[in-house]
Design a protein around this motif. Structure first.
Motif, PDB file in Angstrom:
ATOM      1  N   GLY A  31       0.780  -1.224   0.000  1.00 29.18           N
ATOM      2  CA  GLY A  31       0.000   0.000   0.000  1.00 29.18           C
ATOM      3  C   GLY A  31       0.817   1.282   0.000  1.00 29.18           C
ATOM      4  O   GLY A  31       0.250   2.363  -0.074  1.00 29.18           O
ATOM      5  N   GLU A  32       2.141   1.183   0.088  1.00 27.70           N
ATOM      6  CA  GLU A  32       2.991   2.385   0.053  1.00 27.70           C
ATOM      7  C   GLU A  32       3.335   2.664  -1.412  1.00 27.70           C
ATOM      8  O   GLU A  32       4.266   2.092  -1.980  1.00 27.70           O
ATOM      9  N   ASP A  33       2.556   3.541  -2.022  1.00 27.24           N
ATOM     10  CA  ASP A  33       2.665   3.828  -3.444  1.00 27.24           C
ATOM     11  C   ASP A  33       4.065   4.280  -3.861  1.00 27.24           C
ATOM     12  O   ASP A  33       4.533   3.943  -4.939  1.00 27.24           O
ATOM     13  N   MET A  34       4.756   5.015  -3.004  1.00 31.65           N
ATOM     14  CA  MET A  34       6.069   5.543  -3.368  1.00 31.65           C
ATOM     15  C   MET A  34       7.159   4.458  -3.415  1.00 31.65           C
ATOM     16  O   MET A  34       8.263   4.708  -3.868  1.00 31.65           O
ATOM     17  N   LEU A  35       6.850   3.251  -2.947  1.00 31.11           N
ATOM     18  CA  LEU A  35       7.814   2.148  -3.024  1.00 31.11           C
ATOM     19  C   LEU A  35       7.696   1.362  -4.320  1.00 31.11           C
ATOM     20  O   LEU A  35       8.646   0.693  -4.732  1.00 31.11           O
ATOM     21  N   ASP A  36       6.547   1.434  -4.972  1.00 31.11           N
ATOM     22  CA  ASP A  36       6.343   0.674  -6.206  1.00 31.11           C
ATOM     23  C   ASP A  36       7.194   1.269  -7.329  1.00 31.11           C
ATOM     24  O   ASP A  36       6.986   2.409  -7.734  1.00 31.11           O
ATOM     25  N   GLY A  37       8.183   0.495  -7.768  1.00 30.94           N
ATOM     26  CA  GLY A  37       9.048   0.947  -8.856  1.00 30.94           C
ATOM     27  C   GLY A  37      10.402   1.463  -8.397  1.00 30.94           C
ATOM     28  O   GLY A  37      11.146   2.042  -9.187  1.00 30.94           O
ATOM     29  N   VAL A  38      10.764   1.236  -7.117  1.00 34.44           N
ATOM     30  CA  VAL A  38      12.060   1.728  -6.634  1.00 34.44           C
ATOM     31  C   VAL A  38      13.202   1.046  -7.371  1.00 34.44           C
ATOM     32  O   VAL A  38      13.088  -0.081  -7.846  1.00 34.44           O
ATOM     33  N   ARG A  39      14.309   1.775  -7.458  1.00 36.42           N
ATOM     34  CA  ARG A  39      15.528   1.282  -8.095  1.00 36.42           C
ATOM     35  C   ARG A  39      16.679   1.475  -7.108  1.00 36.42           C
ATOM     36  O   ARG A  39      16.852   2.570  -6.567  1.00 36.42           O
ATOM     37  N   ILE A  40      17.465   0.408  -6.921  1.00 33.98           N
ATOM     38  CA  ILE A  40      18.618   0.454  -6.026  1.00 33.98           C
ATOM     39  C   ILE A  40      19.881   0.381  -6.870  1.00 33.98           C
ATOM     40  O   ILE A  40      20.070  -0.573  -7.630  1.00 33.98           O
ATOM     41  N   ASP A  41      20.713   1.395  -6.742  1.00 35.26           N
ATOM     42  CA  ASP A  41      21.987   1.458  -7.461  1.00 35.26           C
ATOM     43  C   ASP A  41      23.119   1.516  -6.451  1.00 35.26           C
ATOM     44  O   ASP A  41      22.922   1.869  -5.289  1.00 35.26           O
ATOM     45  N   TYR A  42      24.315   1.185  -6.927  1.00 34.80           N
ATOM     46  CA  TYR A  42      25.519   1.339  -6.107  1.00 34.80           C
ATOM     47  C   TYR A  42      26.558   2.017  -6.977  1.00 34.80           C
ATOM     48  O   TYR A  42      26.866   1.541  -8.065  1.00 34.80           O
ATOM     49  N   PHE A  43      27.072   3.140  -6.486  1.00 35.16           N
ATOM     50  CA  PHE A  43      28.052   3.915  -7.251  1.00 35.16           C
ATOM     51  C   PHE A  43      29.401   3.897  -6.551  1.00 35.16           C
ATOM     52  O   PHE A  43      29.480   3.875  -5.324  1.00 35.16           O
ATOM     53  N   TYR A  44      30.447   3.921  -7.343  1.00 37.33           N
ATOM     54  CA  TYR A  44      31.812   3.960  -6.815  1.00 37.33           C
ATOM     55  C   TYR A  44      32.395   5.364  -6.856  1.00 37.33           C
ATOM     56  O   TYR A  44      33.313   5.671  -6.114  1.00 37.33           O
ATOM     57  N   VAL A  45      31.888   6.208  -7.752  1.00 40.86           N
ATOM     58  CA  VAL A  45      32.338   7.602  -7.846  1.00 40.86           C
ATOM     59  C   VAL A  45      31.099   8.482  -8.016  1.00 40.86           C
ATOM     60  O   VAL A  45      30.106   8.028  -8.575  1.00 40.86           O
ATOM     61  N   PRO A  46      31.072   9.723  -7.600  1.00 43.91           N
ATOM     62  CA  PRO A  46      32.141  10.429  -6.919  1.00 43.91           C
ATOM     63  C   PRO A  46      32.320   9.973  -5.488  1.00 43.91           C
ATOM     64  O   PRO A  46      33.356  10.179  -4.869  1.00 43.91           O
ATOM     65  N   LYS A  47      31.299   9.315  -4.903  1.00 47.68           N
ATOM     66  CA  LYS A  47      31.382   8.806  -3.547  1.00 47.68           C
ATOM     67  C   LYS A  47      30.762   7.416  -3.547  1.00 47.68           C
ATOM     68  O   LYS A  47      29.676   7.216  -4.093  1.00 47.68           O
ATOM     69  N   GLU A  48      31.446   6.461  -2.926  1.00 48.36           N
ATOM     70  CA  GLU A  48      30.951   5.086  -2.912  1.00 48.36           C
ATOM     71  C   GLU A  48      29.735   4.959  -2.011  1.00 48.36           C
ATOM     72  O   GLU A  48      29.719   5.474  -0.891  1.00 48.36           O
ATOM     73  N   GLY A  49      28.694   4.290  -2.528  1.00 46.84           N
ATOM     74  CA  GLY A  49      27.507   4.071  -1.714  1.00 46.84           C
ATOM     75  C   GLY A  49      26.270   3.771  -2.535  1.00 46.84           C
ATOM     76  O   GLY A  49      26.284   3.828  -3.768  1.00 46.84           O
ATOM     77  N   PHE A  50      25.199   3.444  -1.823  1.00 45.88           N
ATOM     78  CA  PHE A  50      23.926   3.124  -2.450  1.00 45.88           C
ATOM     79  C   PHE A  50      23.142   4.398  -2.765  1.00 45.88           C
ATOM     80  O   PHE A  50      23.264   5.397  -2.061  1.00 45.88           O
ATOM     81  N   ALA A  51      22.328   4.306  -3.791  1.00 45.04           N
ATOM     82  CA  ALA A  51      21.366   5.360  -4.127  1.00 45.04           C
ATOM     83  C   ALA A  51      20.042   4.666  -4.433  1.00 45.04           C
ATOM     84  O   ALA A  51      19.997   3.730  -5.228  1.00 45.04           O
ATOM     85  N   ILE A  52      18.986   5.099  -3.771  1.00 42.92           N
ATOM     86  CA  ILE A  52      17.659   4.537  -4.002  1.00 42.92           C
ATOM     87  C   ILE A  52      16.781   5.640  -4.565  1.00 42.92           C
ATOM     88  O   ILE A  52      16.636   6.698  -3.961  1.00 42.92           O
ATOM     89  N   THR A  53      16.216   5.374  -5.727  1.00 46.65           N
ATOM     90  CA  THR A  53      15.348   6.340  -6.393  1.00 46.65           C
ATOM     91  C   THR A  53      14.080   5.624  -6.844  1.00 46.65           C
ATOM     92  O   THR A  53      13.977   4.404  -6.756  1.00 46.65           O
ATOM     93  N   ASN A  54      13.138   6.392  -7.341  1.00 50.43           N
ATOM     94  CA  ASN A  54      11.951   5.822  -7.939  1.00 50.43           C
ATOM     95  C   ASN A  54      11.623   6.588  -9.215  1.00 50.43           C
ATOM     96  O   ASN A  54      10.832   7.527  -9.196  1.00 50.43           O
ATOM     97  N   PRO A  55      12.273   6.187 -10.317  1.00 43.59           N
ATOM     98  CA  PRO A  55      12.046   6.884 -11.585  1.00 43.59           C
ATOM     99  C   PRO A  55      10.586   6.852 -12.056  1.00 43.59           C
ATOM    100  O   PRO A  55      10.148   7.757 -12.746  1.00 43.59           O
ATOM    101  N   THR A  56       9.830   5.838 -11.616  1.00 39.88           N
ATOM    102  CA  THR A  56       8.428   5.766 -12.046  1.00 39.88           C
ATOM    103  C   THR A  56       7.580   6.848 -11.402  1.00 39.88           C
ATOM    104  O   THR A  56       6.495   7.140 -11.852  1.00 39.88           O
ATOM    105  N   LYS A  57       8.107   7.447 -10.319  1.00 37.49           N
ATOM    106  CA  LYS A  57       7.388   8.529  -9.622  1.00 37.49           C
ATOM    107  C   LYS A  57       8.048   9.876  -9.871  1.00 37.49           C
ATOM    108  O   LYS A  57       7.775  10.845  -9.184  1.00 37.49           O
ATOM    109  N   GLY A  58       9.001   9.927 -10.804  1.00 33.89           N
ATOM    110  CA  GLY A  58       9.666  11.187 -11.099  1.00 33.89           C
ATOM    111  C   GLY A  58      10.817  11.505 -10.184  1.00 33.89           C
ATOM    112  O   GLY A  58      11.383  12.593 -10.233  1.00 33.89           O
TER     113      GLY A  58
END
Length: 100
Positions: A68-95
């Motif tokens: 029921g949490e609409d903002m979770l539907d379509g989340v994307r989990i990425d991991y970047f090494y540069v410019p700073k190492e770490g995870f990034a969680i976004t939801n491109p389906t929600k803009g």
């Protein structure tokens, strides 16, 4: 509900999930706060609870999302090494294409 995990993120997540102390745990993605038309996300290792939906990904990682949490539907989990190492969680389906 849907969740995508990049190849880099899956590699790091599987290393953590395969540790003996995390046996039986799943990845939980949650909304830390939302405002306007987008949300900010967090993640942790957790056990499934009532009200969760278990979403299987193409990387072999099951993700717990609150039903029921609409903002979770379509989340994307990425991991970047540069410019700073770490995870990034976004939801491109929600803009939501990243933090601001």
């Amino acid at each position: 509900m849907r969740c995508k995990i990049s190849r880099n993120a899956a590699k790091v997540l599987l290393e953590e999930l395969n540790k003996p102390e995390n046996e039986g745990k799943k990845l939980r993605v949650y909304v830390t706060h939302s405002h306007g038309d987008h949300a900010h996300y967090g993640m942790t290792l957790d056990d499934a609870k009532e009200g969760d939906e278990v979403v299987s990904t193409d990387k072999g990682i099951d993700v717990l999302l609150a039903k029921g949490e609409d903002m979770l539907d379509g989340v994307r989990i990425d991991y970047f090494y540069v410019p700073k190492e770490g995870f990034a969680i976004t939801n491109p389906t929600k803009g939501n294409h990243g933090d601001h």
